[in-house]
Write an enzyme that holds these catalytic residues in place. Structure first.
Site, PDB file in Angstrom:
ATOM      1  N   CYS A   1      36.094  24.356  33.229  1.00  0.00           N
ATOM      2  CA  CYS A   1      36.444  23.706  31.940  1.00  0.00           C
ATOM      3  C   CYS A   1      36.551  22.268  31.697  1.00  0.00           C
ATOM      4  O   CYS A   1      37.935  21.290  31.905  1.00  0.00           O
ATOM      5  CB  CYS A   1      37.555  24.669  30.875  1.00  0.00           C
ATOM      6  SG  CYS A   1      37.996  24.053  29.122  1.00  0.00           S
TER       7      CYS A   1
ATOM      8  N   GLU B   1      44.182  37.117  42.002  1.00  0.00           N
ATOM      9  CA  GLU B   1      44.678  35.818  40.928  1.00  0.00           C
ATOM     10  C   GLU B   1      45.957  35.458  42.006  1.00  0.00           C
ATOM     11  O   GLU B   1      46.542  36.974  42.762  1.00  0.00           O
ATOM     12  CB  GLU B   1      45.715  35.678  39.764  1.00  0.00           C
ATOM     13  CG  GLU B   1      46.925  35.371  38.925  1.00  0.00           C
ATOM     14  CD  GLU B   1      46.700  34.152  39.052  1.00  0.00           C
ATOM     15  OE1 GLU B   1      47.672  33.387  39.775  1.00  0.00           O
ATOM     16  OE2 GLU B   1      45.142  33.297  38.445  1.00  0.00           O
TER      17      GLU B   1
ATOM     18  N   GLY C   1      43.992  34.501  36.480  1.00  0.00           N
ATOM     19  CA  GLY C   1      43.659  34.131  35.604  1.00  0.00           C
ATOM     20  C   GLY C   1      43.954  32.807  33.902  1.00  0.00           C
ATOM     21  O   GLY C   1      43.354  32.684  34.458  1.00  0.00           O
TER      22      GLY C   1
ATOM     23  N   GLY D   1      43.655  36.133  32.268  1.00  0.00           N
ATOM     24  CA  GLY D   1      43.133  37.697  32.215  1.00  0.00           C
ATOM     25  C   GLY D   1      42.112  37.723  31.243  1.00  0.00           C
ATOM     26  O   GLY D   1      41.155  38.397  31.134  1.00  0.00           O
TER      27      GLY D   1
END
Length: 524
Positions: A461, A368, A345, A347
């Site tokens: 991230c 997901e 997710g 995507g």
């Protein structure tokens, strides 16, 4: 999962087609969430630059939350851009909303023209991003904690203070428009308070307020940099630690993280080239990913023809490099064409992997756990060789034997703060430990699912060492993995290597601060 902007892609893909017509609008920083909104933490306590609260001031006791899409009739004739920006700040404060998700829909619903939309975007995102500094200044100017200020007033005061300290808006205009906003909703008495506070704010420049309020640069250089660049001190320290021997770059890194980012598009392989996408959108090809295009101006990128038609998506160039690295990693033995995105997710990476897989004759499974988000992934990867599974990646029930597995793990999102304006004031240092446990579990599951000689790419991230090199080192030690030279999988990207891993930075690469490491499972 991490490091992705929204919207992730347009609707149905048109195989073999080219983007036609002109772009449906000019993108700006609005609506580009990196990562998953559900990963952002809730405000616990009162974080400021050394700690501010995204919910300071609380919910007004004498009014129900106003829906952002419905302006108050009493505000007719007031500046629509500032009304929109205030309503975004209010949604963030009252409902823990995400500014980058609220604003694009609000701009569409209210049909703001290009100039007003650009101003609303700058004010809403800028004030959300600078909240900790603004609150410290407001507390000094008001001689009271921001938690003691009515929330409705605080939203407007933050907006006015941002204009006074960080824009070229004339001081009288910043104060007058703020006072008008409050007067229309709360009456003259409250407007007088706002007028007095903002006039005191206007007595100093931002640099002068920093000199007055920031920690001493000699005794606490990290704390000083954190205040100066509107970051909580613990996040600045995490950046400092990740920079390591290059910690002298901390001010540069924080300044880049505090700046308005460009929009990054991804040209879907097999559908359109980056040069073609740049031509029809007025953008520029990105420097590192062969699929990247950068855009610099206002509007909603989701309205671009190429995005709506599924020829392109909105995705940070660093995220593109992560997905591409998985496809470039050298396997021990042939590639059987079974690829897995274990944390798919919303995507974006699954779509890029699926487009490359379609060219290479491979297939992708995408995992997901949330059914709602799994549906978003299905929409994003429509017409691609991708099968979406709404299961927990730690216990997916999938058959082992994958050649390539991507673990783009849920994380603090510290590397995408510039795309999530309020996130830095919601996250807490205490969030890290629980996320690290989840990251280790997901990576362990990936090791079980990849075949001997296959490759796992782990990414976050976030540059936080506990979420990056700490997780990788633990996996190498526990699971019999070989750390590959990941920098070779990001060819041409300078100063990206961090040991055997890659750490990207906004100030060096113009991307989110993505981390990724390629790990090969040793043959039994």
């Amino acid at each position: 999962m991490s490091g992705e902007q929204t919207p992730g892609s347009g609707g149905p893909r048109k195989r073999g087609g080219k983007a036609g017509g002109k772009a449906g609008g000019r993108p700006s920083e609005s609506g580009k969430a990196g990562g998953r909104p559900s990963e952002s933490g809730k405000a616990g306590g009162r974080p400021s630059v050394a700690g501010g609260s995204s919910k300071a001031g609380g919910r007004s006791g004498n009014s129900r939350p106003k829906q952002p899409g419905r302006p108050n009739p009493a505000e007719a004739g007031l500046d629509p851009a500032r009304i929109a920006a205030r309503d975004v700040l209010r949604a963030v404060r009252e409902r823990d909303a995400y500014a980058n998700l609220v604003l694009p829909g609000l701009l569409r619903d209210r049909r703001l023209n290009e100039r007003d939309a650009a101003l609303a975007t700058e004010l809403a995102y800028g004030a959300a991003r600078a909240q900790g500094v603004l609150d410290a200044v407001v507390e000094h100017a008001a001689s009271r904690p921001v938690s003691d200020i009515d929330g409705r007033l605080l939203d407007v005061i933050r907006l006015g203070a941002y204009q006074l300290l960080r824009t070229r808006v004339a001081p009288h205009a910043a104060v007058a428009t703020s006072v008008d906003l409050v007067r229309s909703e709360a009456g003259q008495g409250q407007a007088g308070f706002v007028n007095a506070v903002l006039r005191r704010v206007s007595e100093r420049t931002e640099a002068e307020w920093v000199e007055l309020l920031a920690p001493d640069a000699e005794r606490d250089p990290v704390g000083h940099s954190a205040f100066r660049h509107a970051h909580p001190a613990w996040i600045a320290q995490a950046f400092n630690d990740a920079l390591g021997a290059d910690a002298a770059e901390l001010d540069e890194a924080l300044a880049a993280d505090d700046a308005r980012p460009l929009v990054h598009l991804v040209a879907r392989p097999g559908e359109i080239s980056a040069d073609e996408l740049a031509s029809i959108t007025g953008g520029e090809p990105g420097p590192w990913s062969p699929y990247a295009v950068h855009l610099d101006s206002g509007g909603d990128p989701g309205r671009l023809d190429a995005v709506r038609e599924g020829l392109a998506g909105v995705q940070d160039e660093g995220s593109q490099l992560v997905a591409r690295a998985l496809t470039l990693a050298e396997l021990d033995g042939p590639d059987g064409g079974r690829w897995l995105d274990l944390c798919a997710g919303p995507g974006g990476k699954a779509a890029l992997l699926g487009a490359i897989a379609a060219i290479d004759g491979a297939t992708v499974d995408a995992v997901e756990p949330s059914e709602h988000r799994a549906d978003l992934v299905r929409k994003t990867v429509r017409d691609l060789p991708v099968t979406v599974h709404a299961v927990d990646g730690r216990a997916s029930g999938l058959d082992a034997g994958y050649d390539r597995v991507l673990v783009d793990a849920p994380c603090t999102g510290l590397g995408a703060l510039r795309r999530r304006p309020e996130a830095r004031w919601r996250r807490q240092a205490s969030d890290v430990a629980g996320l690290v446990t989840l990251q280790r579990e997901l990576l362990a599951a990936a090791v079980e699912l990849v075949r001997p000689g296959g490759v796992v790419v782990y990414s976050t991230c976030s540059p936080h060492l506990s979420e990056t090199v700490g997780v990788v080192a633990d996996a190498v030690r526990r699971h019999g993995l070989t750390a590959l030279d990941t920098a070779t999988l990001a060819p041409g990207v300078p100063r990206a290597a961090s040991g055997t891993s890659v750490q990207l930075w906004p100030h060096r690469h113009g991307t989110d601060a993505m981390f990724f490491a390629a790990l090969r499972k040793d043959a039994s």
